[in-house]
Design an enzyme around this catalytic site. Sequence first.
Site, PDB file in Angstrom:
ATOM      1  N   GLU A 118       0.868  -1.172   0.000  1.00  0.00           N
ATOM      2  CA  GLU A 118       0.000   0.000   0.000  1.00  0.00           C
ATOM      3  C   GLU A 118       0.899   1.213   0.000  1.00  0.00           C
ATOM      4  OE1 GLU A 118      -1.082   3.258   0.704  1.00  0.00           O
ATOM      5  OE2 GLU A 118      -1.286   2.654   2.786  1.00  0.00           O
ATOM      6  N   GLU A 125       3.630   8.477  -6.384  1.00  0.00           N
ATOM      7  CA  GLU A 125       4.854   7.963  -5.766  1.00  0.00           C
ATOM      8  C   GLU A 125       5.586   6.972  -6.675  1.00  0.00           C
ATOM      9  OE1 GLU A 125       4.513   6.627  -1.779  1.00  0.00           O
ATOM     10  OE2 GLU A 125       3.306   8.334  -1.140  1.00  0.00           O
TER      11      GLU A 125
END
Length: 706
Positions: free
Chosen positions: A198, A207
């Site tokens: 996650e 990200e």
Amino acid sequence: MLLLSVIRRRIRILVSLSRFAAATRSMSSGSTQRMFQLRVDPLTGNSEWVVIEEEEGEGEEEHGHPPFKNNNNNKSLLLLGTTSYLDMLNDSPRNRAFRQAIDNTLISPSHVLDIGAGTGLLSMMAARAMGSAASTCGDSKQGGMVTACESYLPMVKLMKKVLRLNGMEKAVHVINKRSDELNVGVDVSSRADVLVSEILDSELLGEGLIPTLQHAHDMLLVENPVTIPYRATTYGQLVECTFLWRLHDLHSNEAHASDGLRLVPTGFDNILDSHGETELSIRAINNGQVHAVISWWILQMDREGTIFYSTAPRWISMPTNKSDEDWCDHWKQCVWFVPGQGIPIYKDREVHLCAVHDETRISYNINTHSRIDAMMYNFEGGDFQLELSPERIAIYGDGEWRSFMSTVIRNTLKGRVDPLCVVADDSVFLTLLVAHLSQTSKVISLFPGLQGKGVQYIEAVADANGISMDRIQVLEKKRTLSSMLDTHQKKVDLLIGEPFYSGTEGMLPWQKLRFWKEKTMLGSLLSEAALIVPCKGILKACAMSLPDLWNSRRCLDKIEGFDHSVVNTTLGACGEIPAHEDGPCIPYFIWQSGKYKKLSDVFTIMEFDFSKPISPSSGRNQVEFVESGMCHGFALWIDWLMDSDNSMLLSTGPDKRHWKQGVKLLAKPVAVVIPGSSSLSECCHAVIEASFDPSNGELLVRHVFS
């Protein structure tokens, strides 16, 4: 806000990346691990790589502190205390969704890879689901095996403590590397059958999720692996919202300003190509003006589609295990602004939208007529790009703020002939404003953050504002003035700033006291009659009820059965922590903190006098409560006094949505009552004090209730 329609089109993405990888570098030698951590001095803007050493096998300190060998420990803890780890771990629906998906999926021994493992929560869930039979050296075909990959050294240390506390240190193999640095046969014995991870941001892709998981599928996982979560679906909604539009449309907002300046002259627009698109036709449900697309995502946790987790706003009803009362900070909805002036739309008419994504971001394009080409937009002019935060764009487009600053600078320039003005910060507005208001002025702009981009911007817009670049100088090669050679042997008459430093929008309010540091360094170059604007900073505070924010950062105990209490102090938790272990101040927009209420009047703690050199400062004040309720902490901010007559004050408090405040949460909430109440068991007074350290820009805040 006028809601027009909901986009319901799926984009399947499988992605992950270890946190903090871009901000740290680590290496090992023998039994010693070293981490090079980037640290920025908020008062100078200088950055340096700080070496933090940690001995493997060293004894653990109390309260969850990693046993770092040098004096940079507090800095490392401060960084961890202001991250999103704590509120993410306090997100019960998230934790429950992962636990249910892992329990339902891992029904037989497998080799599980956890990328970006953090505290090891998902790794422990996987090991437990396989009957706690994981082994760091076993064959995945014979027994369960969990490999936890985490690149950030302080978090690796915390993970090991959590594993040890829960008796899982032998069940999880921890590797302190980025996932794309792992090699099968060297770091791990075999490819993994299952991926649990996650590592998402509010936009889903920010990200580096796609390239990281692509590497994992190519190099670390078996063919057709099991993945938890299984898929991500993005959703969006077209909205009309004047508040959001002010965060974007500087061109239109400044057209109504009375100062005559144009920060975005006609012709300044921008287009960047992208790739990967999905086309949609959307029917409008109301008349209005499309200002933006707001977006969120939903995770389908399992292959069967029985478990979901959503970041949708509360007014959206979609399959998820969250309730209306759940609130979290670490994921927010995203906003994509419609380029230009927005798009008018009419009920029952169709809008054509193109959703575009590359490896790190999602964007959109809209029109009301026909098929469109996929494009992404950023603010740029000519051959350069100047990036400003949405809040800065809103400030620069705010007519009241511009009028205020124009009055301040006009009063400051009054009666001065051929003044030399130094703009100490990154304010492109003040640079143009001084040159605009005084035809005989000479302006030197330091632009410590913008640097070359500031030069290019000023050059591009000066002519459009009727300003000669002969009157503006930017120190592009260095960040400050060093001698009168830089000022052409002339003393500085005016030193001004908003204060605003590019790239520091997420910092605490008092870190803008860099302006005071700059003034002190330039002291020998100032004339005797030099004016400093602002001339003072005033630290203000207010007692607040902040139940949602406090709960998102409360102490951790059992998370889906795993004890996390050992990480509380390091992550800056509030709640049941030792009295001497005070949590950090965190930068936050109070208006974004869920439910909140002011419990006291605004009061002053101390002042910073910019006419004097920067020095240690302290102050205290008694808090008088005017509303009964549960006090969860204090909001702190700086009001900027612009003139010595005390008539021009710029506030950045909770009522001002475009500035972050500092939030000091209490270890335990305190029930307070207003004076005169008959209750004897609740507090009605408090004392708060603060001290400022100019050597590091930190503000220490203490409080006592009575």
